[in-house]
Write a protein that holds these residues in place. Sequence first.
Motif, PDB file in Angstrom:
ATOM      1  N   ALA A 285       0.845  -1.195   0.000  1.00  0.00           N
ATOM      2  CA  ALA A 285       0.000   0.000   0.000  1.00  0.00           C
ATOM      3  C   ALA A 285       0.877   1.239   0.000  1.00  0.00           C
ATOM      4  CB  ALA A 285      -0.932   0.012   1.212  1.00  0.00           C
ATOM      5  N   ILE A 286       0.420   2.273  -0.729  1.00  0.00           N
ATOM      6  CA  ILE A 286       1.057   3.584  -0.753  1.00  0.00           C
ATOM      7  C   ILE A 286       0.083   4.562  -0.102  1.00  0.00           C
ATOM      8  CG2 ILE A 286       2.024   5.407  -2.176  1.00  0.00           C
ATOM      9  CD1 ILE A 286       3.674   2.901  -2.265  1.00  0.00           C
ATOM     10  N   GLN A 287       0.521   5.209   0.956  1.00  0.00           N
ATOM     11  CA  GLN A 287      -0.370   6.072   1.729  1.00  0.00           C
ATOM     12  C   GLN A 287       0.025   7.541   1.686  1.00  0.00           C
ATOM     13  OE1 GLN A 287       0.354   3.871   5.267  1.00  0.00           O
ATOM     14  NE2 GLN A 287      -1.413   2.520   5.008  1.00  0.00           N
ATOM     15  N   ALA A 288       1.051   7.881   0.927  1.00  0.00           N
ATOM     16  CA  ALA A 288       1.463   9.277   0.774  1.00  0.00           C
ATOM     17  C   ALA A 288       2.138   9.432  -0.572  1.00  0.00           C
ATOM     18  CB  ALA A 288       2.402   9.706   1.901  1.00  0.00           C
ATOM     19  N   GLU A 289       2.008  10.618  -1.152  1.00  0.00           N
ATOM     20  CA  GLU A 289       2.552  10.884  -2.473  1.00  0.00           C
ATOM     21  C   GLU A 289       3.545  12.040  -2.411  1.00  0.00           C
ATOM     22  OE1 GLU A 289       2.191   9.176  -5.152  1.00  0.00           O
ATOM     23  OE2 GLU A 289       0.596   7.809  -4.533  1.00  0.00           O
ATOM     24  N   ALA A 290       4.328  12.184  -3.485  1.00  0.00           N
ATOM     25  CA  ALA A 290       5.281  13.282  -3.579  1.00  0.00           C
ATOM     26  C   ALA A 290       4.540  14.612  -3.551  1.00  0.00           C
ATOM     27  CB  ALA A 290       6.101  13.150  -4.860  1.00  0.00           C
ATOM     28  N   GLY A 291       5.093  15.565  -2.798  1.00  0.00           N
ATOM     29  CA  GLY A 291       4.451  16.856  -2.620  1.00  0.00           C
ATOM     30  C   GLY A 291       3.650  16.955  -1.347  1.00  0.00           C
ATOM     31  N   GLN A 292       3.400  15.834  -0.700  1.00  0.00           N
ATOM     32  CA  GLN A 292       2.631  15.836   0.537  1.00  0.00           C
ATOM     33  C   GLN A 292       3.533  16.094   1.729  1.00  0.00           C
ATOM     34  OE1 GLN A 292       0.146  12.388   0.934  1.00  0.00           O
ATOM     35  NE2 GLN A 292      -0.301  12.740   3.097  1.00  0.00           N
ATOM     36  N   VAL A 293       3.051  16.880   2.675  1.00  0.00           N
ATOM     37  CA  VAL A 293       3.789  17.152   3.906  1.00  0.00           C
ATOM     38  C   VAL A 293       3.336  16.150   4.966  1.00  0.00           C
ATOM     39  CG1 VAL A 293       4.274  18.843   5.714  1.00  0.00           C
ATOM     40  CG2 VAL A 293       4.026  19.586   3.345  1.00  0.00           C
ATOM     41  N   VAL A 294       4.279  15.430   5.527  1.00  0.00           N
ATOM     42  CA  VAL A 294       3.967  14.397   6.512  1.00  0.00           C
ATOM     43  C   VAL A 294       4.651  14.742   7.825  1.00  0.00           C
ATOM     44  CG1 VAL A 294       3.647  12.598   4.786  1.00  0.00           C
ATOM     45  CG2 VAL A 294       5.914  12.985   5.738  1.00  0.00           C
ATOM     46  N   SER A 295       4.098  14.250   8.887  1.00  0.00           N
ATOM     47  CA  SER A 295       4.682  14.428  10.210  1.00  0.00           C
ATOM     48  C   SER A 295       5.485  13.194  10.589  1.00  0.00           C
ATOM     49  CB  SER A 295       3.585  14.677  11.248  1.00  0.00           C
ATOM     50  OG  SER A 295       2.673  13.581  11.274  1.00  0.00           O
ATOM     51  N   ALA A 296       6.290  13.323  11.611  1.00  0.00           N
ATOM     52  CA  ALA A 296       7.093  12.192  12.068  1.00  0.00           C
ATOM     53  C   ALA A 296       6.176  11.074  12.560  1.00  0.00           C
ATOM     54  CB  ALA A 296       8.039  12.630  13.182  1.00  0.00           C
ATOM     55  N   GLY A 297       6.396   9.863  12.058  1.00  0.00           N
ATOM     56  CA  GLY A 297       5.587   8.721  12.461  1.00  0.00           C
ATOM     57  C   GLY A 297       4.349   8.495  11.620  1.00  0.00           C
ATOM     58  N   GLN A 298       4.015   9.406  10.704  1.00  0.00           N
ATOM     59  CA  GLN A 298       2.842   9.218   9.861  1.00  0.00           C
ATOM     60  C   GLN A 298       3.115   8.134   8.825  1.00  0.00           C
ATOM     61  OE1 GLN A 298       1.386  12.813   8.062  1.00  0.00           O
ATOM     62  NE2 GLN A 298       0.143  11.731   6.551  1.00  0.00           N
ATOM     63  N   SER A 299       2.203   7.193   8.708  1.00  0.00           N
ATOM     64  CA  SER A 299       2.398   6.062   7.804  1.00  0.00           C
ATOM     65  C   SER A 299       2.479   6.527   6.364  1.00  0.00           C
ATOM     66  CB  SER A 299       1.264   5.053   7.978  1.00  0.00           C
ATOM     67  OG  SER A 299       1.436   3.956   7.107  1.00  0.00           O
ATOM     68  N   VAL A 300       3.503   6.034   5.653  1.00  0.00           N
ATOM     69  CA  VAL A 300       3.725   6.395   4.255  1.00  0.00           C
ATOM     70  C   VAL A 300       3.503   5.196   3.338  1.00  0.00           C
ATOM     71  CG1 VAL A 300       5.446   7.230   2.606  1.00  0.00           C
ATOM     72  CG2 VAL A 300       5.328   8.225   4.886  1.00  0.00           C
ATOM     73  N   MET A 301       3.986   4.019   3.750  1.00  0.00           N
ATOM     74  CA  MET A 301       3.840   2.800   2.969  1.00  0.00           C
ATOM     75  C   MET A 301       3.616   1.623   3.912  1.00  0.00           C
ATOM     76  SD  MET A 301       6.890   3.219   0.162  1.00  0.00           S
ATOM     77  CE  MET A 301       7.065   4.724  -0.804  1.00  0.00           C
ATOM     78  N   ARG A 302       3.153   0.521   3.324  1.00  0.00           N
ATOM     79  CA  ARG A 302       2.976  -0.712   4.098  1.00  0.00           C
ATOM     80  C   ARG A 302       3.822  -1.805   3.462  1.00  0.00           C
ATOM     81  NH1 ARG A 302      -2.943  -1.890   5.290  1.00  0.00           N
ATOM     82  NH2 ARG A 302      -2.506  -0.157   6.718  1.00  0.00           N
ATOM     83  N   LEU A 303       4.603  -2.446   4.304  1.00  0.00           N
ATOM     84  CA  LEU A 303       5.519  -3.503   3.851  1.00  0.00           C
ATOM     85  C   LEU A 303       5.055  -4.833   4.407  1.00  0.00           C
ATOM     86  CD1 LEU A 303       8.233  -4.256   2.439  1.00  0.00           C
ATOM     87  CD2 LEU A 303       9.327  -3.925   4.662  1.00  0.00           C
ATOM     88  N   ALA A 304       4.924  -5.820   3.533  1.00  0.00           N
ATOM     89  CA  ALA A 304       4.495  -7.158   3.936  1.00  0.00           C
ATOM     90  C   ALA A 304       5.620  -8.145   3.681  1.00  0.00           C
ATOM     91  CB  ALA A 304       3.243  -7.582   3.175  1.00  0.00           C
ATOM     92  N   ARG A 305       5.800  -9.052   4.612  1.00  0.00           N
ATOM     93  CA  ARG A 305       6.776 -10.130   4.462  1.00  0.00           C
ATOM     94  C   ARG A 305       6.036 -11.374   3.974  1.00  0.00           C
ATOM     95  NH1 ARG A 305       9.289 -10.375  10.309  1.00  0.00           N
ATOM     96  NH2 ARG A 305      10.233 -12.236   9.385  1.00  0.00           N
ATOM     97  N   PRO A 306       6.332 -11.833   2.767  1.00  0.00           N
ATOM     98  CA  PRO A 306       5.527 -12.909   2.169  1.00  0.00           C
ATOM     99  C   PRO A 306       5.916 -14.315   2.610  1.00  0.00           C
ATOM    100  CG  PRO A 306       7.165 -12.159   0.590  1.00  0.00           C
ATOM    101  CD  PRO A 306       7.351 -11.316   1.830  1.00  0.00           C
ATOM    102  N   GLU A 307       6.793 -14.450   3.603  1.00  0.00           N
ATOM    103  CA  GLU A 307       7.189 -15.812   3.985  1.00  0.00           C
ATOM    104  C   GLU A 307       6.008 -16.625   4.523  1.00  0.00           C
ATOM    105  OE1 GLU A 307       8.811 -13.233   5.973  1.00  0.00           O
ATOM    106  OE2 GLU A 307      10.096 -12.768   4.276  1.00  0.00           O
TER     107      GLU A 307
END
Length: 244
Positions: free
Chosen positions: A149-171
């Motif tokens: 998942a992509i939760q933020a795009e270029a040009g967006q102002v984010v705060s510290a700790g705000q979710s930007v992407m989601r990473l899944a481990r497929p094991e």
Amino acid sequence: PRPVRVQAAAPAEGSAAAYTGEIRARHESDLAFRVGGKIIARLVDAGAEVKAGTPLARLDPVDLELAVQSAKAQLQAAESDHATAKAERERYADLVAKRFVSQTAFEAKDNAYKAAQSRLEQARAQAAVSGNQASYGTLTADRAGIITAIQAEAGQVVSAGQSVMRLARPEEKEVAIAVPESRLAELKAAKQLRVALWAQPDVVLTGHLRELTPAADAATRTYAARIRLEDPPPSVLLGMTAQV
């Protein structure tokens, strides 16, 4: 006479219930910057396979670099004050040994030296923190996985700790389903769970109930459950529709 087709009734071996769900990774984590700022570049797309250390996004480095320069300037000033205070203390130590100045005057210079030393240590620590924050301007993957998942795009102002992407481990792969409260006991007591894929009807997998939330969803009034898959083949991909 009119013939009638009949069949003798017999107890059924067992009833089966079906739940539609989605193939998910057991371990998923939301990735975020450790400092706030404006995103100037997003380097990956949803579905990308990444390795540990792969850059994912970058913040505008101007403010971070200015903070580093400010910390370095404060460190240089603290080093200069420390050198001056140290020289004054050594001079007064020599004078008090010759009884040219009082002990009180020497103690004042000694306290000033200790204060300058503390400010120097503080400036060094602040410079180290600013240097680390400058490196935090690049978001990297902490382990290998798939960006789901992509939760933020270029040009967006984010705060510290705000979710930007989601990473899944497929094991480890699971099926996320929703169970009504009237079927909870049946699911817990189920002796066998079979999983079929909508895109691959010939693939039938065995599953086990790994997790069942203790509280119902406020909107759907169903309980989220996770069904762990046993040895899924590589053809089982994240996001596929499955039936348990």
